[in-house]
Design a protein around this motif. Structure first.
Motif, PDB file in Angstrom:
ATOM      1  N   GLN A 229     -10.950  -0.095   8.203  1.00 53.55           N
ATOM      2  CA  GLN A 229      -9.916  -0.947   7.615  1.00 53.55           C
ATOM      3  C   GLN A 229     -10.384  -1.547   6.302  1.00 53.55           C
ATOM      4  O   GLN A 229      -9.603  -1.687   5.350  1.00 53.55           O
ATOM      5  CB  GLN A 229      -9.527  -2.056   8.588  1.00 53.55           C
ATOM      6  CG  GLN A 229      -8.334  -2.897   8.124  1.00 53.55           C
ATOM      7  CD  GLN A 229      -7.088  -2.055   7.923  1.00 53.55           C
ATOM      8  OE1 GLN A 229      -6.625  -1.389   8.850  1.00 53.55           O
ATOM      9  NE2 GLN A 229      -6.529  -2.077   6.716  1.00 53.55           N
TER      10      GLN A 229
ATOM     11  N   ARG B  20      -1.419  12.075   1.855  1.00 54.43           N
ATOM     12  CA  ARG B  20      -2.770  11.766   2.247  1.00 54.43           C
ATOM     13  C   ARG B  20      -3.730  12.537   1.368  1.00 54.43           C
ATOM     14  O   ARG B  20      -3.476  13.659   0.982  1.00 54.43           O
ATOM     15  CB  ARG B  20      -2.984  12.138   3.714  1.00 54.43           C
ATOM     16  CG  ARG B  20      -2.066  11.375   4.625  1.00 54.43           C
ATOM     17  CD  ARG B  20      -2.256  11.820   6.044  1.00 54.43           C
ATOM     18  NE  ARG B  20      -3.593  11.443   6.505  1.00 54.43           N
ATOM     19  CZ  ARG B  20      -4.026  11.773   7.705  1.00 54.43           C
ATOM     20  NH1 ARG B  20      -3.290  12.504   8.496  1.00 54.43           N
ATOM     21  NH2 ARG B  20      -5.228  11.414   8.095  1.00 54.43           N
TER      22      ARG B  20
ATOM     23  N   VAL C  58      -3.830   5.879  -1.092  1.00 52.50           N
ATOM     24  CA  VAL C  58      -4.483   5.055  -0.081  1.00 52.50           C
ATOM     25  C   VAL C  58      -4.595   5.836   1.233  1.00 52.50           C
ATOM     26  O   VAL C  58      -3.600   6.331   1.752  1.00 52.50           O
ATOM     27  CB  VAL C  58      -3.701   3.750   0.152  1.00 52.50           C
ATOM     28  CG1 VAL C  58      -4.402   2.899   1.213  1.00 52.50           C
ATOM     29  CG2 VAL C  58      -3.562   2.974  -1.152  1.00 52.50           C
ATOM     30  N   PRO C  59      -5.799   5.958   1.776  1.00 50.56           N
ATOM     31  CA  PRO C  59      -5.964   6.674   3.044  1.00 50.56           C
ATOM     32  C   PRO C  59      -5.516   5.823   4.226  1.00 50.56           C
ATOM     33  O   PRO C  59      -5.123   4.666   4.054  1.00 50.56           O
ATOM     34  CB  PRO C  59      -7.481   6.925   3.099  1.00 50.56           C
ATOM     35  CG  PRO C  59      -8.057   5.758   2.365  1.00 50.56           C
ATOM     36  CD  PRO C  59      -7.074   5.453   1.251  1.00 50.56           C
ATOM     37  N   GLU C  60      -5.596   6.389   5.400  1.00 52.34           N
ATOM     38  CA  GLU C  60      -5.312   5.659   6.631  1.00 52.34           C
ATOM     39  C   GLU C  60      -6.617   5.438   7.380  1.00 52.34           C
ATOM     40  O   GLU C  60      -7.594   6.170   7.193  1.00 52.34           O
ATOM     41  CB  GLU C  60      -4.328   6.443   7.497  1.00 52.34           C
ATOM     42  CG  GLU C  60      -2.988   6.678   6.826  1.00 52.34           C
ATOM     43  CD  GLU C  60      -2.026   7.477   7.703  1.00 52.34           C
ATOM     44  OE1 GLU C  60      -2.301   7.597   8.913  1.00 52.34           O
ATOM     45  OE2 GLU C  60      -1.025   7.981   7.177  1.00 52.34           O
ATOM     46  N   THR C  61      -6.637   4.435   8.253  1.00 56.34           N
ATOM     47  CA  THR C  61      -7.861   4.164   9.002  1.00 56.34           C
ATOM     48  C   THR C  61      -8.267   5.365   9.854  1.00 56.34           C
ATOM     49  O   THR C  61      -9.454   5.591  10.082  1.00 56.34           O
ATOM     50  CB  THR C  61      -7.688   2.930   9.902  1.00 56.34           C
ATOM     51  OG1 THR C  61      -6.560   3.120  10.764  1.00 56.34           O
ATOM     52  CG2 THR C  61      -7.474   1.669   9.060  1.00 56.34           C
TER      53      THR C  61
ATOM     54  N   SER D 246       0.841  -1.198   0.000  1.00 56.52           N
ATOM     55  CA  SER D 246       0.000   0.000   0.000  1.00 56.52           C
ATOM     56  C   SER D 246       0.866   1.233   0.000  1.00 56.52           C
ATOM     57  O   SER D 246       1.923   1.281   0.624  1.00 56.52           O
ATOM     58  CB  SER D 246      -0.897   0.008   1.255  1.00 56.52           C
ATOM     59  OG  SER D 246      -1.753  -1.095   1.238  1.00 56.52           O
TER      60      SER D 246
ATOM     61  N   VAL E   7      -9.956   1.082   3.624  1.00 56.59           N
ATOM     62  CA  VAL E   7      -8.542   1.214   3.257  1.00 56.59           C
ATOM     63  C   VAL E   7      -8.104   0.063   2.362  1.00 56.59           C
ATOM     64  O   VAL E   7      -7.442   0.265   1.333  1.00 56.59           O
ATOM     65  CB  VAL E   7      -7.662   1.290   4.518  1.00 56.59           C
ATOM     66  CG1 VAL E   7      -6.177   1.194   4.143  1.00 56.59           C
ATOM     67  CG2 VAL E   7      -7.922   2.578   5.293  1.00 56.59           C
TER      68      VAL E   7
ATOM     69  N   PHE F 215       1.189   4.561   1.362  1.00 60.90           N
ATOM     70  CA  PHE F 215       0.800   5.554   2.344  1.00 60.90           C
ATOM     71  C   PHE F 215       1.768   6.724   2.258  1.00 60.90           C
ATOM     72  O   PHE F 215       2.607   6.947   3.116  1.00 60.90           O
ATOM     73  CB  PHE F 215       0.834   4.958   3.756  1.00 60.90           C
ATOM     74  CG  PHE F 215      -0.227   3.921   3.969  1.00 60.90           C
ATOM     75  CD1 PHE F 215      -1.457   4.296   4.453  1.00 60.90           C
ATOM     76  CD2 PHE F 215      -0.021   2.594   3.657  1.00 60.90           C
ATOM     77  CE1 PHE F 215      -2.452   3.356   4.642  1.00 60.90           C
ATOM     78  CE2 PHE F 215      -1.002   1.656   3.854  1.00 60.90           C
ATOM     79  CZ  PHE F 215      -2.218   2.039   4.349  1.00 60.90           C
TER      80      PHE F 215
END
Length: 210
Positions: A108, A8, A126-129, A3, A111, A5
Motif C-alpha cells: 500500500q 495496469r 498507478v499499480p494495485e496492491t 488515483s 501504491v 487505476f
C-alpha cells in the motif's frame, strides 16, 4: 487527488522489483527497448517492425504472443537447476542473487507513493496492491494443479495470459490490433511506471533519517 487505476503497468518488474516474469502480475514476456537501444540499432520502431510479421503496420494478438511460449520455456529451463522438469518454490521465486523479493508488506505504501508521483507525471500508471503479492501468492497462482511444483505447461500458460493482458491494455481503441502509436504510448507508460515503482521501493526501504 484521485488515483488513476486504469491500465495496469506491464513489464514493470525487473527481478529486483517484482521477482520473475513468470510470476509477476504486471510483467509481459515481449521485451521492450532498454536505454540506449536506439544507438545499438534496436529502436522502438525496429522492435515494432520485428513483431509485425505481416508488415501491415499493426500488431495482432497472434503476432504479439508469437514467441511467448518459447521465451517462457527458455526461462523455465534456466530456473530448473536440478533439471527434473519442474520448478520448486525455491527455484521459481529465487532471483540471481539468491533472494526471493517480497514487497507485500509495503504494497500500500508503494501504491500511495506512486500515486503521489502522478501529480508531476501523468504518464505514470498507478499499480494495485495485488501487483506486489508475496512470493507464495504468486507461486500458488501459477501452480494451477496445486501439487507444489510448476510444470512447463503452467509456466507457459501463465506467460501467455500475461502477454495477452498486456496486448488488451495496449489496444486502447479496442480495435483488435495495436498501432505503432499505441505501442509507443504503452512503452512510455511502462518505462515511467517502472522507474516510479523502483524509486518508491528504494525510498521506502531506505527511509532512515540520518
Amino acid at each position: 487527488m484521485t488515483s488513476k487505476f486504469t491500465q495496469r503497468p506491464l513489464a514493470i518488474a525487473t527481478a529486483s522489483i517484482l521477482v520473475s516474469v513468470l510470476f509477476s502480475s504486471v510483467t509481459y514476456a515481449q521485451k521492450g527497448p532498454r536505454s540506449g537501444d536506439r544507438e545499438r540499432g534496436n529502436s522502438l520502431e525496429q522492435r515494432f517492425q520485428s513483431l509485425d510479421s505481416s508488415g501491415d503496420e499493426v500488431l495482432s494478438l497472434d503476432e504479439f504472443t508469437a514467441n511467448t511460449s518459447e521465451r517462457a520455456e527458455n526461462k523455465f529451463n534456466r530456473k530448473d537447476t536440478d533439471e527434473d522438469g519442474f520448478l520448486s518454490f525455491e527455484e521459481a521465486t529465487t532471483n540471481r542473487r539468491g533472494e526471493a523479493t517480497d514487497h507485500s508488506e509495503i504494497a500500500q505504501d508503494i501504491v500511495d507513493c506512486v500515486a503521489a508521483l502522478t501529480e508531476d507525471n501523468d504518464t505514470i500508471i498507478v499499480p494495485e496492491t495485488s501487483d506486489f503479492s508475496s512470493p507464495e501468492e504468486r507461486f500458488n497462482a501459477v501452480d494451477t494443479s496445486g501439487d507444489g511444483l510448476l510444470s512447463l505447461e503452467e509456466v507457459q500458460d501463465n506467460a501467455l495470459n500475461k502477454v495477452s493482458s498486456a496486448f488488451e491494455s495496449m489496444d486502447t481503441d479496442a480495435s483488435g490490433d495495436v498501432s505503432y502509436e499505441e505501442f509507443e504510448s504503452h512503452n512510455q507508460q511502462r518505462k515511467a511506471t517502472r522507474q516510479a515503482i523502483r524509486n518508491c521501493i528504494n525510498e521506502l526501504e531506505n527511509d532512515s533519517v540520518v
